[in-house]
Write an enzyme that holds these catalytic residues in place. Structure first.
Site, short mmCIF file in Angstrom:
data_model
loop_
_atom_site.label_atom_id
_atom_site.label_comp_id
_atom_site.label_asym_id
_atom_site.label_seq_id
_atom_site.Cartn_x
_atom_site.Cartn_y
_atom_site.Cartn_z
CE1 TYR A 81 -13.25 3.64 -9.38
CE2 TYR A 81 -15.62 3.78 -9.76
CZ TYR A 81 -14.54 3.16 -9.16
OH TYR A 81 -14.74 2.07 -8.36
CG ASP A 121 -2.17 0.77 1.09
OD1 ASP A 121 -2.10 1.96 0.77
OD2 ASP A 121 -3.26 0.19 1.29
CB SER A 145 -16.86 -0.49 -9.91
OG SER A 145 -17.98 0.33 -9.68
CE LYS A 163 -11.81 0.17 -9.91
NZ LYS A 163 -10.74 -0.56 -9.21
C1 UD1 Z 1 -20.93 6.17 -6.38
C2 UD1 Z 1 -20.17 6.30 -7.67
C3 UD1 Z 1 -19.84 4.91 -8.17
C4 UD1 Z 1 -19.06 4.14 -7.13
C5 UD1 Z 1 -19.85 4.11 -5.82
C6 UD1 Z 1 -19.03 3.48 -4.73
C7 UD1 Z 1 -21.05 8.39 -8.63
C8 UD1 Z 1 -21.83 9.01 -9.75
N1 UD1 Z 1 -20.98 7.04 -8.62
O1 UD1 Z 1 -22.11 5.49 -6.68
O2 UD1 Z 1 -19.10 4.99 -9.34
O3 UD1 Z 1 -18.82 2.83 -7.56
O4 UD1 Z 1 -20.18 5.44 -5.44
O5 UD1 Z 1 -19.78 3.30 -3.59
O6 UD1 Z 1 -20.47 9.08 -7.81
N2 UD1 Z 1 -26.92 10.71 -2.47
C9 UD1 Z 1 -27.59 11.80 -1.93
N3 UD1 Z 1 -26.90 12.68 -1.15
C10 UD1 Z 1 -25.56 12.55 -0.88
C11 UD1 Z 1 -24.88 11.42 -1.43
C12 UD1 Z 1 -25.58 10.54 -2.22
O7 UD1 Z 1 -28.80 11.97 -2.15
O8 UD1 Z 1 -24.98 13.39 -0.19
C13 UD1 Z 1 -27.67 9.74 -3.28
C14 UD1 Z 1 -27.19 9.62 -4.71
O9 UD1 Z 1 -27.83 10.54 -5.54
C15 UD1 Z 1 -27.54 8.16 -5.02
C16 UD1 Z 1 -27.40 7.45 -3.68
O10 UD1 Z 1 -27.48 8.47 -2.69
O11 UD1 Z 1 -28.89 8.06 -5.42
C17 UD1 Z 1 -26.08 6.72 -3.52
O12 UD1 Z 1 -25.01 7.61 -3.80
P1 UD1 Z 1 -23.49 7.20 -3.56
O13 UD1 Z 1 -23.31 6.63 -2.21
O14 UD1 Z 1 -22.65 8.37 -3.93
O15 UD1 Z 1 -23.27 6.00 -4.57
P2 UD1 Z 1 -23.49 5.93 -6.16
O16 UD1 Z 1 -23.84 7.25 -6.73
O17 UD1 Z 1 -24.37 4.80 -6.45
#
Ligand code: UD1
Length: 344
Positions: free
Chosen positions: A147, A30, A123, A151
């Site tokens: 990203y 790491d 992913s 992958k």
């Molecule tokens: C994100 C990444 C994805 C990655 C994954 C790892 C993006 C676009 N995608 O996925 O490539 O593999 O993390 O875990 O960043 N949300 C809110 N408020 C917040 C944060 C998130 O409403 O402050 C919502 C998002 O809109 C989404 C859900 O929560 O609907 C999950 O979000 P998040 O945890 O960031 O994951 P992903 O977007 O699925």
């Protein structure tokens, strides 16, 4: 001996615990660019076992060769890489360098040292915007950001490599949304700065470190209008790596198929939860209220994403066991006992 690149990171550290508990000898490689050596001290504390540590960068071929030789590795689990989507849009070269070049150097070093077994962290991002749900492994691949493309590029390199040498044993694991923490509360996700991902943000709101959650959009075509994801407990995910490794080793010892394997497998639960489902479950697990406000959609977000996890069960005999309640409860436990992560 297994070389675990990125073993000090979030998923890496949880997998190290399970590997040590299962009796594997491991050495972590790491560069600590996005992780903390303290995580490894805690992995040893949880498991009651020691592991090797080599500080190094995957883009450095010579140090990888030296590491593989020094620890006499016969398999590699490759977690090392960068993972923030927004950052990858702003700094694509850094993502291609760390994720693609880093893996290329690793594969060259493995070839030089005759190490033939690899488990690779991919992913669900490689699928891009789903055209069909649940996502099966043969869904078209169309990532929408650097990203995700890094992958996918590595997946393609691995397929080509396996095609050229079919004695290689490779597992490509496509993670859905890893959340939660080890039950001990000693290791967990430790994001730098403001968390991008939902669960760590919610946990910081619950503990009072942030005022309110912004819910990125409530006009998606989902049951409550907020985004739906397949959240998977990081301890389940860690077990998936053990199962993948065991499946590759079994194919080697049984010699059923002298030609190695290249498995591509989703690691998800198959269940989708909305942002508001997560907020509600976290409130229940923590006994705290999670204030939130509805904000515009986050660019690049998709409405729904969840796995078809059948192949993992068929090929690896693995399925997720822990539910949303355990995911929230363990995140909360980690957050409370380590309010500032490993610096607490
Ligand atoms: C994100 C990444 C994805 C990655 C994954 C790892 C993006 C676009 N995608 O996925 O490539 O593999 O993390 O875990 O960043 N949300 C809110 N408020 C917040 C944060 C998130 O409403 O402050 C919502 C998002 O809109 C989404 C859900 O929560 O609907 C999950 O979000 P998040 O945890 O960031 O994951 P992903 O977007 O699925």
């Amino acid at each position: 001996m297994i070389l675990v690149t990125g073993g000090a990171g979030y998923i890496g550290s949880h997998t190290c615990v399970e590997l040590l508990n299962a009796g594997f000898d491991i050495t972590v490689f790491d560069n600590f660019c996005n992780s903390n050596p303290e995580a490894l001290a805690r992995v040893e504390r949880i498991s009651g076992r020691k592991m090797g540590l080599i500080e190094g960068d995957c883009r450095d071929h010579a140090s990888l060769v030296a590491a593989l030789k020094k620890c006499k590795a016969n398999a590699v689990i490759h977690f090392a890489g960068l993972k923030a989507v927004g950052e990858s849009v702003a700094q694509p070269l850094s993502y291609y360098d760390n994720n693609v070049v880093g893996t290329l150097r690793l594969l060259q070093a493995m070839q030089e040292c005759d190490v033939k077994t690899l488990v690779f962290s991919s992913s669900a991002t490689v699928y891009g915007d789903p055209v069909q749900l649940p996502l099966t492994e043969d869904h078209p691949l169309a990532p929408t950001n650097p990203y995700g493309r890094s992958k996918l590029m590595v997946e393609e390199i691995l397929r080509d490599l396996h095609h050229s040498d079919n004695t290689l044993r490779i597992s490509i694991l496509r993670y859905f949304n890893p959340v939660g923490a080890h039950a001990s509360g000693l290791i967990g996700e430790d994001p730098q700065g403001i968390p991008n991902n939902l669960m760590p943000f919610v946990a910081q709101v619950a503990v009072g470190r942030r005022e309110a959650l912004s819910v990125w959009g409530n006009d998606y075509p989902t049951p409550d209008g907020t985004g739906v994801r397949d959240y998977i407990h990081v301890v389940d995910l860690a077990h998936g790596h053990l199962k993948a490794l065991e499946a590759l080793e079994a194919s080697q010892s049984a010699q059923v198929n002298k030609s190695g394997q290249c498995l591509i497998v989703n690691l998800g639960t198959g269940l989708g939860y909305s942002v508001l489902d997560v907020v509600q479950a976290f409130e229940k697990a923590s006994g705290r209220s999670i204030p939130y406000r509805i904000a515009p959609r986050r660019p690049g977000d998709i409405a729904s994403c969840y796995a078809d996890p059948k192949r993992a069960f068929a090929l690896l005999d693995w399925k997720a066991k822990l539910g949303l309640e355990e995911m929230c409860a363990s995140s909360w436990h980690w957050q409370c006992t380590n309010p500032k992560g490993y610096q607490s």
